[in-house]
Design a protein around this motif. Sequence first.
Motif, short mmCIF file in Angstrom:
data_model
loop_
_atom_site.label_atom_id
_atom_site.label_comp_id
_atom_site.label_asym_id
_atom_site.label_seq_id
_atom_site.Cartn_x
_atom_site.Cartn_y
_atom_site.Cartn_z
N GLN A 83 5.75 -9.24 1.75
CA GLN A 83 5.10 -8.05 2.32
C GLN A 83 6.13 -7.20 3.05
O GLN A 83 7.01 -7.73 3.70
CB GLN A 83 4.05 -8.46 3.34
CG GLN A 83 2.93 -9.27 2.74
CD GLN A 83 2.00 -9.80 3.80
OE1 GLN A 83 1.81 -9.18 4.84
NE2 GLN A 83 1.43 -10.96 3.56
N ARG A 119 7.85 -1.10 -9.22
CA ARG A 119 7.04 -0.58 -8.10
C ARG A 119 7.48 -1.20 -6.79
O ARG A 119 6.91 -2.19 -6.34
CB ARG A 119 5.57 -0.91 -8.35
CG ARG A 119 4.83 0.19 -9.07
CD ARG A 119 3.34 0.03 -8.95
NE ARG A 119 2.83 -1.19 -9.54
CZ ARG A 119 2.36 -1.29 -10.78
NH1 ARG A 119 2.34 -0.24 -11.56
NH2 ARG A 119 1.89 -2.43 -11.23
N VAL A 120 8.54 -0.65 -6.20
CA VAL A 120 9.04 -1.13 -4.91
C VAL A 120 9.08 0.06 -3.96
O VAL A 120 9.08 1.21 -4.40
CB VAL A 120 10.45 -1.77 -5.06
CG1 VAL A 120 10.37 -3.08 -5.81
CG2 VAL A 120 11.42 -0.81 -5.75
N PRO A 121 9.09 -0.20 -2.63
CA PRO A 121 9.06 0.92 -1.68
C PRO A 121 10.20 1.91 -1.88
O PRO A 121 10.07 3.09 -1.57
CB PRO A 121 9.17 0.23 -0.32
CG PRO A 121 8.62 -1.13 -0.53
CD PRO A 121 8.99 -1.51 -1.95
N ILE A 148 0.68 -0.22 -1.87
CA ILE A 148 1.31 -0.35 -3.20
C ILE A 148 1.48 -1.84 -3.51
O ILE A 148 1.96 -2.61 -2.68
CB ILE A 148 2.70 0.33 -3.24
CG1 ILE A 148 2.58 1.84 -2.97
CG2 ILE A 148 3.38 0.11 -4.60
CD1 ILE A 148 3.91 2.59 -3.00
N TYR A 149 1.06 -2.22 -4.70
CA TYR A 149 1.26 -3.60 -5.15
C TYR A 149 2.20 -3.56 -6.35
O TYR A 149 2.02 -2.76 -7.27
CB TYR A 149 -0.09 -4.23 -5.52
CG TYR A 149 0.02 -5.48 -6.35
CD1 TYR A 149 0.75 -6.58 -5.88
CD2 TYR A 149 -0.58 -5.58 -7.60
CE1 TYR A 149 0.86 -7.73 -6.64
CE2 TYR A 149 -0.47 -6.73 -8.36
CZ TYR A 149 0.25 -7.80 -7.89
OH TYR A 149 0.37 -8.93 -8.65
N GLU A 150 3.19 -4.42 -6.29
CA GLU A 150 4.25 -4.37 -7.32
C GLU A 150 3.80 -4.80 -8.71
O GLU A 150 4.20 -4.21 -9.71
CB GLU A 150 5.39 -5.30 -6.88
CG GLU A 150 6.53 -5.40 -7.87
CD GLU A 150 7.58 -6.42 -7.43
OE1 GLU A 150 7.19 -7.50 -6.94
OE2 GLU A 150 8.77 -6.13 -7.55
N TRP A 182 -5.78 2.70 -1.88
CA TRP A 182 -4.98 2.03 -2.91
C TRP A 182 -5.21 2.69 -4.26
O TRP A 182 -6.30 2.60 -4.82
CB TRP A 182 -5.33 0.54 -2.99
CG TRP A 182 -4.50 -0.21 -3.99
CD1 TRP A 182 -3.34 0.19 -4.59
CD2 TRP A 182 -4.78 -1.52 -4.52
NE1 TRP A 182 -2.87 -0.76 -5.45
CE2 TRP A 182 -3.73 -1.83 -5.43
CE3 TRP A 182 -5.79 -2.45 -4.32
CZ2 TRP A 182 -3.68 -3.02 -6.12
CZ3 TRP A 182 -5.74 -3.65 -5.01
CH2 TRP A 182 -4.69 -3.93 -5.91
N LEU A 185 2.91 3.18 4.68
CA LEU A 185 3.01 2.45 3.42
C LEU A 185 2.96 0.94 3.68
O LEU A 185 3.69 0.43 4.53
CB LEU A 185 4.36 2.83 2.78
CG LEU A 185 4.81 2.12 1.54
CD1 LEU A 185 3.86 2.41 0.40
CD2 LEU A 185 6.21 2.58 1.16
N TRP A 227 3.21 -2.60 1.42
CA TRP A 227 3.61 -3.03 0.09
C TRP A 227 3.50 -4.54 -0.03
O TRP A 227 3.80 -5.27 0.92
CB TRP A 227 5.06 -2.60 -0.15
CG TRP A 227 5.67 -3.04 -1.45
CD1 TRP A 227 5.58 -2.42 -2.65
CD2 TRP A 227 6.47 -4.21 -1.66
NE1 TRP A 227 6.28 -3.11 -3.60
CE2 TRP A 227 6.84 -4.22 -3.03
CE3 TRP A 227 6.93 -5.25 -0.84
CZ2 TRP A 227 7.63 -5.22 -3.59
CZ3 TRP A 227 7.71 -6.25 -1.40
CH2 TRP A 227 8.06 -6.23 -2.76
N GLU A 228 3.04 -4.99 -1.18
CA GLU A 228 3.11 -6.43 -1.47
C GLU A 228 3.77 -6.63 -2.82
O GLU A 228 3.44 -5.96 -3.80
CB GLU A 228 1.72 -7.08 -1.44
CG GLU A 228 1.84 -8.58 -1.70
CD GLU A 228 0.64 -9.44 -1.35
OE1 GLU A 228 0.08 -9.28 -0.26
OE2 GLU A 228 0.28 -10.29 -2.19
N SER A 278 6.09 -3.30 5.30
CA SER A 278 5.31 -2.12 5.66
C SER A 278 6.19 -1.14 6.44
O SER A 278 7.18 -1.53 7.05
CB SER A 278 4.07 -2.51 6.46
OG SER A 278 4.46 -3.28 7.56
#
Length: 638
Positions: free
Chosen positions: A107, A143-145, A336-338, A309, A98, A100-101, A109
């Motif tokens: 960032q 949208r967070v990890p 995943i982009y928030e 993505w 995963l 994530w930004e 990961s």
Amino acid sequence: MESTPSHSQDADLIRPTRDVLEHALVKDRAAMARAAEQDLQAFWAREAANFVWFNGWDKVLDDSNPPFYKWFTGATTNIVYNCLDRHLSTWRRNKLALIWEGEKGEQRSFSYHALSREVCMFANVLRSMGVRKGDRVTIYMGRVPELPIAMLACAKIGAIHSVIYGGFSVEAIHGRIEDSQSNIVITCDGGYMNGKVVELKQIVDEALKRCATVEHVIVIKRTGMDVPMEEGRDYWYHDLMTLPVAKTASGQSRCETEEVDAEHPLFLLYTSGTTGKPKAILHTHGGYMVGVATTLKYVFDIQDDDRFWCTADPGWVTGHSYVVYGPLLLGATVFIYEGGPTYPFPNRWWSLIEKYGINILYTAPTAIRGLMRFGEAWPNRHDLSSLRLLGTVGEPINPEAWRWYHRVIGKGACPIMDTWWQTETGMFMITPMPETPLKPGSGTLPFPGVQADVVDEHGNSVKPGEEGYLILKTPWPAMMRTIYNDNERYVEQYWKKVPGAYFTGDSARRDADGYYWIIGRVDDVIKVSGYRLGTAEIESALVSHPAVAEAAAIGLPHEVKGNAIHAYVMLKAGQEPSDELIAELREHVSHEMGPIAKPEKITIVPGLPKTRSGKIMRRVLKARAQGLPEGDLTTLEE
Ligand code: PRX
């Protein structure tokens, strides 16, 4: 139903390039479909063999009690074992699972090892708070990890997650918590979206004033904003994760994955139907796992060096199947982009593709139409050459948007996988594969093993080019098992209209080449920016306002959103219509249901068209609003 010309024009076919064909896992789709048709169970058994089962199945498909189909009966497994545990003993342990930004550019990961470690610790925390196999846990986040982490932690211990999309609000949350009888809610202090803060915890607090079942709230710190924490009920995630309970007795961050029956419930996902009460679609560990991973593998051709993505929110089924479970099952790397696509500028998505070297982009027509409006200069500033495949989902894509996506984003070299499916189907049902010749706006053909048809109201197939109801005639492993706690409604809504077949609620056409063209919903569901909303839910939010006596909501075409909500309200005696009241009513719907349900326009009317039995005739309102013929009015009340 009206007859329209067939779309079969071979000159229109867009064939894959040689590079795409060489890369494609499936070279001969027709042969694969024939094999699946000849022996459906053998087809799915071959795919199921790619996973770890603690116990083998007695039967691939138990169809002894339709429509309550069961898959891989007698087998035991756990989808999380297949998403995480099994990769840890391979080289994928250190592969990125995963990336994530955040909207502000932060960032994070996680390798498979790191993701599994976090999931184990949170699963231990949940167990220590008394969560057991079969318990329902509500998740309401941005949208967070931690959103996929929470989902996986629940599934790992056999609990059933119920994720509520972060764009929903107070009443939508209350109704869903009450129906699922969850006693734990996992949320964030707030979330970032389009440069604004969404006050998630505050919305949860307000919803919880209306529900009695919730004992604990776990809060992830995302924004650092001040939020009240109720003693004994609310806990910070980061505090819980440092407690000894997050680890094993020997201090290790491990957690045994619960062995569950293949048919054990994995999640509930609420979706809108024809009544005001949202229904919880129930999916299970075994069949869902096999269906989702297999479709993702063949349709998006995911390979180990890909970065995938899917822009969907994990709070919707697309996120469940193709952000969280599908990619991890395949050992892939998911991004995943928030935040929102145009924040701070309309090149945010294109810059992310360049920055992270995204190979496959899967998004929605509404996003494409929205970004198209800003012109080609924004994407053209970025190197998008890492892209290999594109995808779309959620509503019909107009050929103009399709062609722009293909030409400007895919540089004419990336096929577009226009995947038709539903919360209920769990997995792609009508979809191209990279080898499939494409027609802009068509989802092409049923996935191997899926038999679809377009029928009239008597269940007879209509001629090519004619519009009819889309139905599915064979069971598939990722199919919903029921509506949670409502078997009767499950049978009534999906299996009664055309006996022996699954009724999708969509209308479609099939052309002379057998390609499917989805037209839209035939029930009281409105697709707004691809989000599925029920007219009855919007109406019930409107009538919960003290000034409103009755309300009707309809969807009217909108250039970017596909459909926009238009509402008509009758006021209670003594209430005066005014612009202020209309503004207040729009806000009220947003507060109760969520900003996605806020009507585009509200009109105050002296009466609503109804049948003599009192049912609002929404089709009459729709026709009037569009200046179209009003159709049969014989049942209209005087
Ligand atoms: O009307 C169809 C439309 O979305 C509905 C399902 O909505 P939901 O359960 O929210 O799931 C959306 C994501 C899978 C369908 O009944 N729909 C979905 N995909 C497409 C589509 N309409 C046309 N083309 C599609 N590719």
